[in-house]
Write a protein that holds these residues in place. Structure first.
Motif, PDB file in Angstrom:
ATOM      1  N   ARG A 114       0.826  -1.199   0.000  1.00  0.00           N
ATOM      2  CA  ARG A 114       0.000   0.000   0.000  1.00  0.00           C
ATOM      3  C   ARG A 114       0.864   1.254   0.000  1.00  0.00           C
ATOM      4  NH1 ARG A 114      -2.309   3.031   4.633  1.00  0.00           N
ATOM      5  NH2 ARG A 114      -1.336   1.385   5.861  1.00  0.00           N
ATOM      6  N   LEU A 115       0.535   2.174  -0.874  1.00  0.00           N
ATOM      7  CA  LEU A 115       1.135   3.506  -0.880  1.00  0.00           C
ATOM      8  C   LEU A 115       0.129   4.474  -0.294  1.00  0.00           C
ATOM      9  CD1 LEU A 115       2.849   3.961  -4.362  1.00  0.00           C
ATOM     10  CD2 LEU A 115       3.945   3.922  -2.137  1.00  0.00           C
ATOM     11  N   THR A 116       0.623   5.362   0.542  1.00  0.00           N
ATOM     12  CA  THR A 116      -0.218   6.401   1.120  1.00  0.00           C
ATOM     13  C   THR A 116       0.471   7.738   0.932  1.00  0.00           C
ATOM     14  OG1 THR A 116      -0.993   4.846   2.800  1.00  0.00           O
ATOM     15  CG2 THR A 116      -1.399   7.184   3.211  1.00  0.00           C
ATOM     16  N   LEU A 117      -0.254   8.699   0.418  1.00  0.00           N
ATOM     17  CA  LEU A 117       0.222  10.072   0.295  1.00  0.00           C
ATOM     18  C   LEU A 117      -0.549  10.915   1.292  1.00  0.00           C
ATOM     19  CD1 LEU A 117       1.589  12.547  -1.097  1.00  0.00           C
ATOM     20  CD2 LEU A 117      -0.335  12.521  -2.711  1.00  0.00           C
ATOM     21  N   THR A 118       0.179  11.598   2.168  1.00  0.00           N
ATOM     22  CA  THR A 118      -0.442  12.547   3.072  1.00  0.00           C
ATOM     23  C   THR A 118       0.163  13.926   2.814  1.00  0.00           C
ATOM     24  OG1 THR A 118       1.139  12.096   4.847  1.00  0.00           O
ATOM     25  CG2 THR A 118      -0.908  10.842   4.880  1.00  0.00           C
ATOM     26  N   VAL A 119      -0.652  14.934   2.953  1.00  0.00           N
ATOM     27  CA  VAL A 119      -0.203  16.318   2.821  1.00  0.00           C
ATOM     28  C   VAL A 119      -0.698  17.050   4.058  1.00  0.00           C
ATOM     29  CG1 VAL A 119      -0.338  18.439   1.462  1.00  0.00           C
ATOM     30  CG2 VAL A 119      -0.233  16.225   0.305  1.00  0.00           C
ATOM     31  N   ALA A 120       0.245  17.691   4.737  1.00  0.00           N
ATOM     32  CA  ALA A 120      -0.077  18.399   5.983  1.00  0.00           C
ATOM     33  C   ALA A 120      -0.765  17.456   6.969  1.00  0.00           C
ATOM     34  CB  ALA A 120      -0.917  19.635   5.698  1.00  0.00           C
ATOM     35  N   GLY A 121      -0.348  16.179   6.981  1.00  0.00           N
ATOM     36  CA  GLY A 121      -0.884  15.200   7.912  1.00  0.00           C
ATOM     37  C   GLY A 121      -2.229  14.602   7.545  1.00  0.00           C
ATOM     38  N   ARG A 122      -2.779  14.976   6.400  1.00  0.00           N
ATOM     39  CA  ARG A 122      -4.089  14.465   5.984  1.00  0.00           C
ATOM     40  C   ARG A 122      -3.933  13.518   4.803  1.00  0.00           C
ATOM     41  NH1 ARG A 122      -7.985  19.427   5.382  1.00  0.00           N
ATOM     42  NH2 ARG A 122      -9.531  17.790   5.596  1.00  0.00           N
ATOM     43  N   PRO A 123      -4.573  12.339   4.839  1.00  0.00           N
ATOM     44  CA  PRO A 123      -4.491  11.416   3.703  1.00  0.00           C
ATOM     45  C   PRO A 123      -5.127  12.019   2.458  1.00  0.00           C
ATOM     46  CG  PRO A 123      -5.940  10.541   5.418  1.00  0.00           C
ATOM     47  CD  PRO A 123      -5.405  11.849   5.913  1.00  0.00           C
ATOM     48  N   VAL A 124      -4.392  11.927   1.343  1.00  0.00           N
ATOM     49  CA  VAL A 124      -4.857  12.501   0.090  1.00  0.00           C
ATOM     50  C   VAL A 124      -5.085  11.422  -0.962  1.00  0.00           C
ATOM     51  CG1 VAL A 124      -4.208  14.063  -1.794  1.00  0.00           C
ATOM     52  CG2 VAL A 124      -3.664  14.670   0.563  1.00  0.00           C
ATOM     53  N   GLN A 125      -4.214  10.403  -0.970  1.00  0.00           N
ATOM     54  CA  GLN A 125      -4.301   9.376  -2.007  1.00  0.00           C
ATOM     55  C   GLN A 125      -3.765   8.058  -1.452  1.00  0.00           C
ATOM     56  OE1 GLN A 125      -2.926  10.786  -5.778  1.00  0.00           O
ATOM     57  NE2 GLN A 125      -2.486   8.762  -6.535  1.00  0.00           N
ATOM     58  N   HIS A 126      -4.360   6.954  -1.919  1.00  0.00           N
ATOM     59  CA  HIS A 126      -3.929   5.600  -1.561  1.00  0.00           C
ATOM     60  C   HIS A 126      -3.847   4.767  -2.834  1.00  0.00           C
ATOM     61  CE1 HIS A 126      -4.679   6.022   2.785  1.00  0.00           C
ATOM     62  NE2 HIS A 126      -5.720   6.761   2.412  1.00  0.00           N
ATOM     63  N   GLY A 127      -3.000   3.759  -2.825  1.00  0.00           N
ATOM     64  CA  GLY A 127      -2.934   2.801  -3.917  1.00  0.00           C
ATOM     65  C   GLY A 127      -2.448   1.473  -3.379  1.00  0.00           C
ATOM     66  N   TRP A 128      -2.926   0.369  -3.953  1.00  0.00           N
ATOM     67  CA  TRP A 128      -2.552  -0.968  -3.511  1.00  0.00           C
ATOM     68  C   TRP A 128      -2.111  -1.800  -4.700  1.00  0.00           C
ATOM     69  CZ3 TRP A 128      -6.496   1.833  -1.506  1.00  0.00           C
ATOM     70  CH2 TRP A 128      -6.583   1.944  -0.119  1.00  0.00           C
ATOM     71  N   TRP A 129      -1.061  -2.612  -4.504  1.00  0.00           N
ATOM     72  CA  TRP A 129      -0.558  -3.492  -5.547  1.00  0.00           C
ATOM     73  C   TRP A 129      -0.166  -4.835  -4.955  1.00  0.00           C
ATOM     74  CZ3 TRP A 129       0.254   1.663  -5.187  1.00  0.00           C
ATOM     75  CH2 TRP A 129      -0.180   2.419  -6.261  1.00  0.00           C
ATOM     76  N   ALA A 130      -0.280  -5.891  -5.755  1.00  0.00           N
ATOM     77  CA  ALA A 130       0.106  -7.236  -5.327  1.00  0.00           C
ATOM     78  C   ALA A 130       1.617  -7.445  -5.428  1.00  0.00           C
ATOM     79  CB  ALA A 130      -0.614  -8.280  -6.167  1.00  0.00           C
ATOM     80  N   SER A 131       2.276  -6.715  -6.313  1.00  0.00           N
ATOM     81  CA  SER A 131       3.707  -6.879  -6.565  1.00  0.00           C
ATOM     82  C   SER A 131       4.509  -5.778  -5.865  1.00  0.00           C
ATOM     83  CB  SER A 131       3.973  -6.816  -8.074  1.00  0.00           C
ATOM     84  OG  SER A 131       5.344  -6.612  -8.332  1.00  0.00           O
ATOM     85  N   GLU A 132       5.518  -6.187  -5.088  1.00  0.00           N
ATOM     86  CA  GLU A 132       6.378  -5.203  -4.436  1.00  0.00           C
ATOM     87  C   GLU A 132       7.147  -4.382  -5.468  1.00  0.00           C
ATOM     88  OE1 GLU A 132       9.926  -4.687  -1.118  1.00  0.00           O
ATOM     89  OE2 GLU A 132       9.037  -6.675  -1.414  1.00  0.00           O
ATOM     90  N   ALA A 133       7.608  -5.032  -6.536  1.00  0.00           N
ATOM     91  CA  ALA A 133       8.350  -4.314  -7.573  1.00  0.00           C
ATOM     92  C   ALA A 133       7.496  -3.210  -8.209  1.00  0.00           C
ATOM     93  CB  ALA A 133       8.853  -5.286  -8.642  1.00  0.00           C
ATOM     94  N   VAL A 134       6.255  -3.519  -8.489  1.00  0.00           N
ATOM     95  CA  VAL A 134       5.349  -2.522  -9.068  1.00  0.00           C
ATOM     96  C   VAL A 134       5.093  -1.408  -8.049  1.00  0.00           C
ATOM     97  CG1 VAL A 134       3.003  -2.111  -9.925  1.00  0.00           C
ATOM     98  CG2 VAL A 134       4.278  -4.130 -10.678  1.00  0.00           C
ATOM     99  N   ALA A 135       4.863  -1.770  -6.804  1.00  0.00           N
ATOM    100  CA  ALA A 135       4.605  -0.774  -5.767  1.00  0.00           C
ATOM    101  C   ALA A 135       5.809   0.154  -5.588  1.00  0.00           C
ATOM    102  CB  ALA A 135       4.260  -1.455  -4.452  1.00  0.00           C
ATOM    103  N   ARG A 136       7.021  -0.390  -5.629  1.00  0.00           N
ATOM    104  CA  ARG A 136       8.219   0.454  -5.504  1.00  0.00           C
ATOM    105  C   ARG A 136       8.371   1.375  -6.714  1.00  0.00           C
ATOM    106  NH1 ARG A 136      11.618  -0.317  -1.291  1.00  0.00           N
ATOM    107  NH2 ARG A 136      11.258  -2.161  -0.010  1.00  0.00           N
ATOM    108  N   SER A 137       8.007   0.902  -7.881  1.00  0.00           N
ATOM    109  CA  SER A 137       8.027   1.747  -9.074  1.00  0.00           C
ATOM    110  C   SER A 137       7.013   2.892  -8.940  1.00  0.00           C
ATOM    111  CB  SER A 137       7.724   0.904 -10.308  1.00  0.00           C
ATOM    112  OG  SER A 137       7.606   1.717 -11.442  1.00  0.00           O
ATOM    113  N   LYS A 138       5.842   2.569  -8.446  1.00  0.00           N
ATOM    114  CA  LYS A 138       4.810   3.587  -8.215  1.00  0.00           C
ATOM    115  C   LYS A 138       5.275   4.575  -7.146  1.00  0.00           C
ATOM    116  CE  LYS A 138       1.583   2.139 -11.008  1.00  0.00           C
ATOM    117  NZ  LYS A 138       1.060   2.941 -12.099  1.00  0.00           N
ATOM    118  N   PHE A 139       5.948   4.072  -6.117  1.00  0.00           N
ATOM    119  CA  PHE A 139       6.492   4.938  -5.067  1.00  0.00           C
ATOM    120  C   PHE A 139       7.411   5.995  -5.687  1.00  0.00           C
ATOM    121  CE2 PHE A 139       9.913   6.012  -2.118  1.00  0.00           C
ATOM    122  CZ  PHE A 139       9.213   6.404  -0.988  1.00  0.00           C
TER     123      PHE A 139
END
Length: 65
Positions: free
Chosen positions: A8-33
């Motif tokens: 799971r990727l989580t983007l927070t701005v000023a401490g508030r969650p703005v965007q989330h994304g989930w992937w089955a592959s760690e390699a894909v998730a790291r690329s998205k990161f």
């Protein structure tokens, strides 16, 4: 076997969650990161990659250190 939505990727701005994304592959998730850091990496933003199965935070931007 891969676990859907394990990484799971989580983007927070000023401490508030703005965007989330989930992937089955760690390699894909790291690329998205890396992509998210390029798109959203600015003061006040925090991006976190978490393994939802183990609960481990794999990496953050900016670095927690």
């Amino acid at each position: 076997m891969t676990t859907p939505e394990r990484y799971r990727l989580t983007l927070t701005v000023a401490g508030r969650p703005v965007q989330h994304g989930w992937w089955a592959s760690e390699a894909v998730a790291r690329s998205k990161f890396a992509s998210w850091v390029g798109e959203w990496g600015r003061p006040g933003a925090r991006i976190t990659l978490t393994d939802e199965v183990t609960g481990e935070t794999l990496t953050t931007w900016p670095n927690a250190e």
